[in-house]
Design an enzyme around this catalytic site. Sequence first.
Site, PDB file in Angstrom:
ATOM      1  N   ILE B  85     -40.779 -12.546 -13.155  1.00  0.00           N
ATOM      2  CA  ILE B  85     -42.126 -12.880 -13.626  1.00  0.00           C
ATOM      3  C   ILE B  85     -43.188 -12.504 -12.596  1.00  0.00           C
ATOM      4  O   ILE B  85     -44.333 -12.206 -12.984  1.00  0.00           O
ATOM      5  CB  ILE B  85     -42.232 -14.369 -14.043  1.00  0.00           C
ATOM      6  CG1 ILE B  85     -43.534 -14.627 -14.808  1.00  0.00           C
ATOM      7  CG2 ILE B  85     -42.118 -15.305 -12.836  1.00  0.00           C
ATOM      8  CD1 ILE B  85     -43.727 -13.786 -16.051  1.00  0.00           C
ATOM      9  N   GLU B 143     -40.922 -20.937 -18.547  1.00  0.00           N
ATOM     10  CA  GLU B 143     -40.181 -22.054 -17.947  1.00  0.00           C
ATOM     11  C   GLU B 143     -38.999 -21.595 -17.107  1.00  0.00           C
ATOM     12  O   GLU B 143     -38.502 -20.474 -17.252  1.00  0.00           O
ATOM     13  CB  GLU B 143     -39.673 -22.991 -19.027  1.00  0.00           C
ATOM     14  CG  GLU B 143     -39.068 -22.310 -20.253  1.00  0.00           C
ATOM     15  CD  GLU B 143     -37.946 -21.357 -19.992  1.00  0.00           C
ATOM     16  OE1 GLU B 143     -37.028 -21.722 -19.208  1.00  0.00           O
ATOM     17  OE2 GLU B 143     -37.954 -20.238 -20.559  1.00  0.00           O
ATOM     18  N   GLY B 283     -36.376 -16.041 -20.086  1.00  0.00           N
ATOM     19  CA  GLY B 283     -37.344 -17.119 -19.881  1.00  0.00           C
ATOM     20  C   GLY B 283     -38.352 -16.709 -18.826  1.00  0.00           C
ATOM     21  O   GLY B 283     -38.683 -15.527 -18.712  1.00  0.00           O
ATOM     22  N   GLU B 284     -38.875 -17.708 -18.086  1.00  0.00           N
ATOM     23  CA  GLU B 284     -39.870 -17.430 -17.027  1.00  0.00           C
ATOM     24  C   GLU B 284     -41.158 -16.843 -17.592  1.00  0.00           C
ATOM     25  O   GLU B 284     -41.959 -16.304 -16.824  1.00  0.00           O
ATOM     26  CB  GLU B 284     -39.360 -16.408 -15.995  1.00  0.00           C
ATOM     27  CG  GLU B 284     -38.152 -16.764 -15.222  1.00  0.00           C
ATOM     28  CD  GLU B 284     -37.766 -15.660 -14.208  1.00  0.00           C
ATOM     29  OE1 GLU B 284     -38.549 -14.709 -14.002  1.00  0.00           O
ATOM     30  OE2 GLU B 284     -36.671 -15.785 -13.622  1.00  0.00           O
ATOM     31  N   ALA B 285     -41.360 -16.868 -18.880  1.00  0.00           N
ATOM     32  CA  ALA B 285     -42.507 -16.207 -19.531  1.00  0.00           C
ATOM     33  C   ALA B 285     -42.370 -14.694 -19.545  1.00  0.00           C
ATOM     34  O   ALA B 285     -43.334 -13.979 -19.859  1.00  0.00           O
ATOM     35  CB  ALA B 285     -43.840 -16.589 -18.869  1.00  0.00           C
TER      36      ALA B 285
END
Lengths: 316, 316
Positions: B85, B143, B283-285
């Site tokens: 990210i 997240e 995840g992690e955006a």
Amino acid sequence: IDQKAQGEAEERNGQLTKPPGALGRLEDMAIWYAGWRGNPRPEINAPQVIVFAGNHGVTAQGVSAFPAEVTEQMVLNFQHGGAAINQLSKAAGASLDVHALSLDTPTADFTQGPAMSEEEVVVALATGWDAVDEKADLLVVGEMGIGNTTSAAAIAHALFGGAAEDWVGRGTGVDDAGLANKARVVREGVAANSGKEGLEVLRCLGGRELAAMAGAIARARSLRIPVILDGFICSAAAATLEAAVPGALDHAIAGHASAEAAHGAVLEKLGKAPVLQLNMRLGEASGAAVAINVLKAAVACHSGMATFAEAGVSDG
Amino acid sequence: IDQKAQGEAEERNGQLTKPPGALGRLEDMAIWYAGWRGNPRPEINAPQVIVFAGNHGVTAQGVSAFPAEVTEQMVLNFQHGGAAINQLSKAAGASLDVHALSLDTPTADFTQGPAMSEEEVVVALATGWDAVDEKADLLVVGEMGIGNTTSAAAIAHALFGGAAEDWVGRGTGVDDAGLANKARVVREGVAANSGKEGLEVLRCLGGRELAAMAGAIARARSLRIPVILDGFICSAAAATLEAAVPGALDHAIAGHASAEAAHGAVLEKLGKAPVLQLNMRLGEASGAAVAINVLKAAVACHSGMATFAEAGVSDG
């Protein structure tokens, strides 16, 4: 492709702080790019977008919703910065070059014989070849040419068979009658230029801007510059290279799946899965230009992320 | 949404130098963005990415391929710039904020009762609410939390019914036995917290980082900041807002379709078509961060292109 760099990139990818495979297609794209650049930890700093424009004698058959003058008008729009590709090139951090190829001399109507003479196609191929910046680290080519979805459909029909109807779509927006007319023109064009293969298909059924795209894609291969293919017309032009020399497009990925009906079938024939599916059908290299940022993101992750060891993260 | 700005954006879109609809999904995205910003010719200059991290008591049930310590290790990796990210935010020209929520105090194991107390969920929601930069013009939330695909699956099962098996996937990489175990845990969690609706589902089956994402998405709505949803966990957290207040996610689009099995079904329930399908599941955006550049491209075309009249191009 540089097998050593590709192998080292694969190894690096396995050590980055993420679950294996969690970046999906981005991982494949980064490793492919690394292999072609001969650098296991590459960067993308100088993408080049080139738009080639040409006019088509086949517009005399009424195949487009727009008049042929629009080709030149849009070239002026490119030069003044007002077209989609101007905004998209800027958004991708890419340079943009525009080459108008003899707009005052349309190709011949291919329902009556070859669209181009041997000299004409060679000049167009060379224009594309010479347009590639040797310093570029990524190439995207696109086109503008009223009537050129019909040319692309004819190329696809000649290369891949099937029925003319399988390869025609609505282009800039023809109605049902227009679609039937395009199928007729494609059928007649392929019949009038039968028995051709590879680059002869490009000469007989293509256009100057299609030949220029093919020339640029070939030049990029010789310079180890990876290519993102745009939509239906770009892919059809590229397919003539693949038909001439299998593997000629290994340095290229498909930027997007166009809404033009037959693009998906051409990509399937080429064995290429599109990066994006955004229902775009503009040409101008627009879909591939959007995909530049996806490839940049892939390469940024690959080359910028920490390894598990570097970050002190438990690797499961 | 600002109907006037949206209408003016639609009108502008119809005048731009391209065939109608030729930019496909990009046109819809730009018009949607213009409506939410209340500006028919908007720009995106300040996208904000926020990653929230939390720990989950349910990891005691052996639902993840990675140990719970990885949540904190990855937060440090975010802070040191080594995660995916970090690279993706930079590639999108976005700011990145990371909020770790009480990592030393995991939520309760929801197979035994509510994951959070009312006070705990309120603190988490408020953390998200307060994390949004009022000056941002686009928000992406993501997240990090070992065990949180199980939490997201439990939320989806509680909100949308079906069988527990319908909502579990391999997360960071569990095997078949792990997958069956996740389904058991989801089934038991929903049974132990039955009869809940909307934000109560978030409290009982969610986690602090999921609640924070929901808080941030709600705050963005109040500030008219459009949101790009990330993957399965983000979408499940967001779905509790939609369950509480239908239409609560109208200011959000789905950035991508994750490879996590049930994400597509959640998006279908939310009526949102993903912008990207890149097989990502990190995840992690991360998926939404890649989509930022697609939205930027859409808005750049919309606001930067010339009209037919401006460019002197015949409009067919």
